[in-house]
Design an enzyme around this catalytic site. Structure first.
Site, PDB file in Angstrom:
ATOM      1  N   ALA A  61       1.188  -1.168   0.128  1.00  0.00           N
ATOM      2  CA  ALA A  61      -0.087  -0.259   0.213  1.00  0.00           C
ATOM      3  C   ALA A  61       0.658   1.179  -0.283  1.00  0.00           C
ATOM      4  O   ALA A  61       1.672   0.865   0.686  1.00  0.00           O
ATOM      5  CB  ALA A  61      -0.938  -0.091   1.257  1.00  0.00           C
ATOM      6  N   GLU A 105       0.410  -9.928  -2.541  1.00  0.00           N
ATOM      7  CA  GLU A 105      -1.212 -10.069  -3.118  1.00  0.00           C
ATOM      8  C   GLU A 105      -1.239 -10.188  -4.387  1.00  0.00           C
ATOM      9  O   GLU A 105      -1.956 -10.744  -5.191  1.00  0.00           O
ATOM     10  CB  GLU A 105      -1.970  -8.749  -2.021  1.00  0.00           C
ATOM     11  CG  GLU A 105      -1.663 -10.037  -0.552  1.00  0.00           C
ATOM     12  CD  GLU A 105      -2.638  -8.883   0.432  1.00  0.00           C
ATOM     13  OE1 GLU A 105      -3.462  -9.495   0.870  1.00  0.00           O
ATOM     14  OE2 GLU A 105      -2.529  -8.019   0.416  1.00  0.00           O
ATOM     15  N   GLU A 125       1.719  -7.106   7.520  1.00  0.00           N
ATOM     16  CA  GLU A 125       0.822  -6.228   7.365  1.00  0.00           C
ATOM     17  C   GLU A 125       0.203  -6.600   9.640  1.00  0.00           C
ATOM     18  O   GLU A 125      -0.266  -5.150  10.015  1.00  0.00           O
ATOM     19  CB  GLU A 125      -1.080  -6.639   7.305  1.00  0.00           C
ATOM     20  CG  GLU A 125      -0.850  -5.985   5.763  1.00  0.00           C
ATOM     21  CD  GLU A 125      -0.461  -7.092   4.887  1.00  0.00           C
ATOM     22  OE1 GLU A 125       0.233  -6.743   3.466  1.00  0.00           O
ATOM     23  OE2 GLU A 125       0.391  -7.913   5.157  1.00  0.00           O
TER      24      GLU A 125
END
Length: 698
Positions: A61, A105, A125
């Site tokens: 991200a 991912e 994460e």
């Protein structure tokens, strides 16, 4: 901050290009989805390669979008992965350097994966208090097996691609590239261009032969290792779900629900706060990022004691040559023996290879003569904490060191401006306050003097990263950020003893709150005589500042802590176990009686809030005075140097979570206690103002 598109022969190449780590921000996601669609609409294109520009495939991200509408804007990452999976033409991920979080991912959504050796692969994460939110817990067990995948997910640490590629039966990587990974992926894409059906990770099975027993074992393990954090246990739940659902979409929905619920927990908010605070600490408001830096190729350390040796190891570990200077050969010999002992312990535990140990020791030289360090680029003084001793060292350094050398002091409390005044080059003088043991503790307080050059600050902050320290800038004041605050914390601990608590009750209360160690165990470890010396100075300089006399009485008994076998606690020789002391309890009771204080029952909640809010109030003064440039810097000092519980996010963040209005109200109650210091509990102006305006520190 987007993704580029080009066609090479019959293969379309989509390159993520969002420096520094190709974060999957909105523009990048949108351009990637558009690239997939464009390739599918081009009859001349038979396959697609997805890669990353620069030094990463993708780090996940884009942290710059955290908490903003762009983070969830369509196509979000889940939607982008669906676009990749639904491509009518094969998508080959060309993975290199860094493939983490959402980047991994996304790669798992591709039909094939070609990877370069040495690539750092992770789903980190959990370190932000979350589970992977875009299919990581569902797809990784399908390609690596349940146990390997779960270990990676609950630890969050990177693993080298070649280690994963060597696992029997793994389906994560289709090819470990030799040479250029993009060229290898292009060749692989041409090989599989006409293969149908297109393989999808979602169609694989995740199974464990003894699922119920294994997942119960995993839950027990993470509960013991991460008792204050809910995310690791939820990771176990999500991976278990991958083994039990017939349809991966049910598992993805379960994972997403876990991700969203964790996002709102105080632990997740604290970890995210710490994540951003660490990055913000390296930014100094008036020192631009492009400030020129000085070259640091040779370091000298004055003093071969515990601090000097530990400081030296940091630079040796980073491959920087070090010369240690001492006044006596015996002191040098002891210091070098300690460094060897520390490294040999690492070798014995398998944490350091023998050849690395030898390389580091080869970078170390010693001397008794200042003339031998004159060409060092940085010299760090780590001598006795007394201004007269520092004056002799810095006067000599001023005479012998080459122009442009940075002169640093490891002082923990003394005035860096006075130290700089001992030289004719105050612009070159800076504080570098390491924390003991200096080769282990992450924190480095960088003390900015009134005349410290901006290039010196920029150089030291950059160097801190190289030696793997979290550097926080402090202005000049007594104790800087950390020790100035801990003095108020220690004063409150003393008052609590006078009012009815015992050392073990205070320690247990704050350790239950999450501190690594309570104030009395900490005093015994550091040496109670250190605090005694500071108080003696305070009695002269600040006669109005009140202290409990219990700590002085303890030192008058010769109970300095672990080094004397007795402090606030008793100790058995060779062990560090803190044993409650009847002698100390009798001393406290006698002192209490002399003060005419009737002991009262004190709750753990009062103990915690008096200690923590004392840090908060002093921290607010430090920010208001500009000693720290922002409240999050105070949090970083306490998270990395003082054992403040990570899941609380630091004292200022903890105050925010409690509501500053509530903090101020509690402090007003403390001010009414006749045995406390009422003047201290007057809320700092910054705290009072923010509370009145309904705002927070961060």
């Amino acid at each position: 901050m987007t993704a580029s598109y080009e066609v090479r022969g019959q293969v379309a190449v989509i390159t993520l290009n969002n420096p520094p780590v190709n974060g999957l921000g909105y523009e990048t996601r949108k351009a990637t989805a558009e690239g997939i669609e464009r390739a599918n609409n081009d009859a001349a294109v038979k396959a697609i390669v997805l890669t990353g520009a620069g030094k990463a495939f993708s780090g996940g991200a884009d942290i710059r979008e955290f908490g903003s509408p762009k983070a969830l804007a369509e196509p979000n990452l889940l939607s982008l992965i669906k676009v990749v999976e639904n491509s009518g033409k094969p998508v080959v991920a060309a993975i290199h350097s860094v493939c983490m979080g959402g980047g991994l991912e996304l790669a798992l959504g591709c039909h094939y994966r070609v990877v370069a050796p040495g690539t750092q692969v992770a789903l980190p994460e959990v370190k932000l208090g979350l589970v992977p939110g875009a299919g990581g817990t569902q797809r990784l067990p399908r390609v690596l097996g349940v146990e390997v995948a779960l270990n990676m997910i609950v630890k969050g640490d990177p693993v080298k691609s070649e280690q994963l590629a060597a696992l029997p039966g793994q389906k994560l990587f289709d090819q470990l590239a030799e040479g250029d990974v993009l060229e290898a992926a292009l060749a692989y894409a041409q090989q599989v261009a006409d293969v149908r059906p297109l393989p999808l990770v979602r169609n694989l099975k995740a199974r464990h032969p003894e699922g119920d027993a294994y997942f119960q074992f995993a839950r027990n393990t993470v509960k013991a290792m991460a008792k204050n954090f809910p995310a690791p246990a939820r990771c176990v739940d999500c991976v278990e779900q991958a083994t039990k659902t017939r349809n991966i979409d049910d598992g993805l929905a379960y994972e997403r629900e876990a991700f969203i619920s964790l996002m709102m927990t105080p632990e997740c908010k604290a970890l995210r706060h710490a994540f951003f605070a660490e990055r913000a600490a390296s930014k100094i408001p008036d020192v631009p990022e492009d400030t020129p830096q000085r070259k640091i190729e040779q370091v000298a350390v004055i003093g071969a004691g515990t601090m000097g040796g530990g400081i030296s190891m940091n630079f040796l570990n980073a491959g920087i040559p070090v010369t240690i200077l001492e006044t006596k050969q015996e002191a040098l010999d002891r210091g070098i023996a300690t460094i060897r002992k520390n490294y040999e312990a690492q070798v014995k535990k398998g944490k350091l290879k023998q050849d690395k140990y030898e390389q580091r020791m080869a970078l170390l030289t010693t001397t008794l003569d200042y003339a031998d360090i004159k060409n060092a680029d940085l010299v760090i003084e780590a001598v006795f904490e007394e201004l007269g001793v520092k004056e002799k060292v810095f006067t000599t350094l001023d005479e012998v060191m080459k122009p442009g050398a940075i002169l640093a002091s490891n002082t923990s409390t003394l005035d860096v401006d006075k130290i700089a005044g001992f030289t004719k080059r105050p612009q070159d003088v800076v504080g570098m306050h390491f924390f003991s043991p200096a080769n282990v503790m992450k924190l480095l307080e960088v003390v900015r003097g009134a005349k410290t050059g901006k290039d010196v600050l920029a150089t030291v902050m950059s160097l801190a990263k190289k030696i793997k320290k979290t550097a926080v800038v402090s202005g000049v004041c007594d104790g800087f950020i950390g020790n100035r605050m801990i003095e108020q914390y220690s004063r409150q601990a003393g008052f609590l003893l006078e009012e009815g608590a015992t050392p073990q009750q205070v320690d247990k209360a704050v350790e239950k709150f999450g501190f690594a160690m309570g104030p009395f165990r900490m005093g015994d470890l550091a040496g109670n005589d250190i605090g005694w010396a500071i108080r003696k100075r305070r009695y002269q300089e600040k006669p109005d500042m009140r202290y409990s006399k219990t700590a002085d009485l303890l030192c008058e008994m010769g109970r300095y802590g672990q080094k004397t076998g007795a402090g606030w606690y008793d100790y058995v020789p060779g062990k560090r176990d803190a044993i409650p002391s009847s002698v100390v309890n009798e001393m406290i009771e006698k002192h209490r009686a002399e003060l005419g204080i009737t002991p009262r029952k004190i709750s753990d909640e009062e103990i915690v809030h008096r200690l923590v809010y004392s840090l908060v109030n002093e921290g607010a003064k430090i920010v208001e005075e500009g000693i720290a440039s922002k409240a999050s810097d105070v949090d970083m000092v306490y998270l990395t140097g003082y054992g403040f519980p990570l899941h609380r996010g630091g004292p200022m963040n903890y105050a925010d979570t409690q509501g500053l209005f509530n903090v101020v109200q509690t402090m007003k109650r403390f001010a009414k206690n006749p045995h406390d210091d009422a003047s201290f509990w007057e809320p700092a102006p910054l705290l009072a103002r923010l509370a009145a305006e309904g705002k927070s520190f961060n």
